[in-house]
Scaffold this active site. Structure first.
Site, PDB file in Angstrom:
ATOM      1  N   ASN A  11       0.876  -1.176   0.000  1.00  0.00           N
ATOM      2  CA  ASN A  11       0.000   0.000   0.000  1.00  0.00           C
ATOM      3  C   ASN A  11       0.910   1.222   0.000  1.00  0.00           C
ATOM      4  O   ASN A  11       1.544   1.523   1.006  1.00  0.00           O
ATOM      5  CB  ASN A  11      -0.883  -0.017   1.256  1.00  0.00           C
ATOM      6  CG  ASN A  11      -1.681   1.270   1.408  1.00  0.00           C
ATOM      7  OD1 ASN A  11      -1.739   2.096   0.497  1.00  0.00           O
ATOM      8  ND2 ASN A  11      -2.294   1.441   2.585  1.00  0.00           N
ATOM      9  N   LYS A  13       0.130   4.304  -0.202  1.00  0.00           N
ATOM     10  CA  LYS A  13      -0.434   5.516   0.430  1.00  0.00           C
ATOM     11  C   LYS A  13      -0.162   6.724  -0.477  1.00  0.00           C
ATOM     12  O   LYS A  13      -0.215   6.597  -1.694  1.00  0.00           O
ATOM     13  CB  LYS A  13       0.121   5.670   1.845  1.00  0.00           C
ATOM     14  CG  LYS A  13      -0.058   4.370   2.653  1.00  0.00           C
ATOM     15  CD  LYS A  13       0.236   4.501   4.116  1.00  0.00           C
ATOM     16  CE  LYS A  13       0.010   3.142   4.805  1.00  0.00           C
ATOM     17  NZ  LYS A  13       0.194   3.189   6.238  1.00  0.00           N
ATOM     18  N   GLU A  96      -6.474   4.909   8.049  1.00  0.00           N
ATOM     19  CA  GLU A  96      -6.143   6.322   7.773  1.00  0.00           C
ATOM     20  C   GLU A  96      -7.333   7.034   7.149  1.00  0.00           C
ATOM     21  O   GLU A  96      -7.574   8.218   7.418  1.00  0.00           O
ATOM     22  CB  GLU A  96      -4.888   6.396   6.895  1.00  0.00           C
ATOM     23  CG  GLU A  96      -3.649   6.039   7.717  1.00  0.00           C
ATOM     24  CD  GLU A  96      -2.480   5.489   6.920  1.00  0.00           C
ATOM     25  OE1 GLU A  96      -2.478   5.599   5.690  1.00  0.00           O
ATOM     26  OE2 GLU A  96      -1.567   4.931   7.559  1.00  0.00           O
ATOM     27  N   GLU A 164      -5.184  -4.704  10.555  1.00  0.00           N
ATOM     28  CA  GLU A 164      -4.085  -3.771  10.791  1.00  0.00           C
ATOM     29  C   GLU A 164      -4.306  -3.032  12.111  1.00  0.00           C
ATOM     30  O   GLU A 164      -5.083  -2.067  12.158  1.00  0.00           O
ATOM     31  CB  GLU A 164      -4.019  -2.736   9.659  1.00  0.00           C
ATOM     32  CG  GLU A 164      -3.797  -3.336   8.295  1.00  0.00           C
ATOM     33  CD  GLU A 164      -3.218  -2.311   7.319  1.00  0.00           C
ATOM     34  OE1 GLU A 164      -2.117  -2.568   6.812  1.00  0.00           O
ATOM     35  OE2 GLU A 164      -3.845  -1.261   7.085  1.00  0.00           O
ATOM     36  N   SER A 209       3.784  -2.487  10.234  1.00  0.00           N
ATOM     37  CA  SER A 209       5.222  -2.636  10.448  1.00  0.00           C
ATOM     38  C   SER A 209       5.755  -4.003  10.033  1.00  0.00           C
ATOM     39  O   SER A 209       6.717  -4.506  10.628  1.00  0.00           O
ATOM     40  CB  SER A 209       5.595  -2.325  11.902  1.00  0.00           C
ATOM     41  OG  SER A 209       5.293  -0.973  12.207  1.00  0.00           O
TER      42      SER A 209
HETATM   43  P1  13P Z   1       3.383   0.094   7.548  1.00  0.00           P
HETATM   44  O1  13P Z   1       3.782  -1.214   6.905  1.00  0.00           O
HETATM   45  O2  13P Z   1       4.143   1.272   7.054  1.00  0.00           O
HETATM   46  O3  13P Z   1       3.314  -0.030   9.037  1.00  0.00           O
HETATM   47  O4  13P Z   1       1.866   0.376   7.047  1.00  0.00           O
HETATM   48  C1  13P Z   1       0.924  -0.629   7.145  1.00  0.00           C
HETATM   49  C2  13P Z   1      -0.283  -0.180   6.431  1.00  0.00           C
HETATM   50  O5  13P Z   1      -0.989   0.729   6.855  1.00  0.00           O
HETATM   51  C3  13P Z   1      -0.596  -0.842   5.160  1.00  0.00           C
HETATM   52  O6  13P Z   1      -1.891  -0.555   4.737  1.00  0.00           O
END
Ligand code: 13P
Length: 249
Positions: A11, A13, A96, A164, A209
């Site tokens: 992802n 983002k 988010e 998550e 993470s």
């Molecule tokens: P990280 O792997 O940066 O912690 O993000 C996880 C996430 O939100 C994937 O959608």
């Protein structure tokens, strides 16, 4: 063996400009060399068409869609629009967006159904906050989210769940392996209650993470069928060890 093929999705983002296309092509080349894992990248909408062109073998998806096909919704993108440019899947319900855009479980269910109707696969996210986690409410919170956002016609050929924990996203903190096992087991049980036998075919990803150092351990947990990876999906150097771990798990 669960019979469920491992599935790892990056992802991105709000990251990535045209200069990232070579990185995407490099991830695609590594993914194509692995037989036993499905790999996807969910990209900013602006990169989707170019990424499909640069990396045609890779599954490319979006990170959200609107619940309606079209209409007066300035700035929004419908599932049909994503499907038209070649996206194969979309994330819905990321924490988010639940936070930044105040999306409710009902919105997320509607988005998942809109994506399904447009022919997209869906990764539906759930997860508890740190406060809920510390209060021992994680399983209750997450199973309630699943019940309230479960789309109609849920089936493994288009729906994936991603767990998550919000406090693990981008923090370097990962829950204990027993906690992940308990949560993924609880999600499977809730899915069985909601949709019966099909629940056993639906993949449940872990996100928060995940990296090359912890992926093998996480992916060895029985109901962890893959990963939803943020930061570590932005480069081939960090992402390829995760998809290789998944191919071996
Ligand atoms: P990280 O792997 O940066 O912690 O993000 C996880 C996430 O939100 C994937 O959608």
């Amino acid at each position: 063996m669960s019979g469920r093929r491992k599935f790892v999705t990056g992802n991105w983002k709000m990251h990535g400009l045209g200069g990232s296309l070579s990185e995407i092509a490099s991830i695609a080349a590594s993914a194509a060399a692995l037989d036993d894992v499905d790999v996807a990248l969910c990209l900013p909408a602006t990169l989707i068409a170019r990424a499909i062109n640069a990396a045609p073998s890779l599954m490319i998806g979006a990170q959200d869609c609107h619940q309606e096909r079209n209409g007066p919704h300035t700035g929004c993108i419908s599932a049909a629009m994503l499907a038209e440019i070649g996206a194969m899947l979309t994330i819905v319900g990321h924490s988010e967006r639940r936070q930044d855009q105040q999306e409710s479980d009902a919105d997320i269910k509607a988005k998942a159904e809109a994506a399904r109707d447009a022919g997209l696969s869906v990764i539906l996210c759930c997860g508890e906050s740190e406060v809920e986690h510390d209060a021992g409410q994680a399983v209750a919170r997450v199973t309630a989210q699943i019940a309230a956002s479960m789309p109609g016609g849920a089936a493994a050929d288009w729906l994936t769940i991603a767990y998550e924990p919000i406090w693990a996203i981008g923090t370097g903190k990962v829950p204990g392996m027993d906690d992940v096992a308990e949560m993924h087991g609880a999600i499977r049980t809730k899915l069985r209650e909601l949709i019966g036998k099909e629940a056993d075919a639906i993949r449940i990803l872990y996100g928060g993470s995940m990296n090359g150092g912890n992926a093998a351990q996480l992916l060895a947990i029985p109901d962890v069928d893959g990963g939803l990876v943020g930061g570590a999906s932005l480069s081939a150097e960090k992402f390829v060890p995760i998809i290789e771990a998944a191919a071996k798990a």
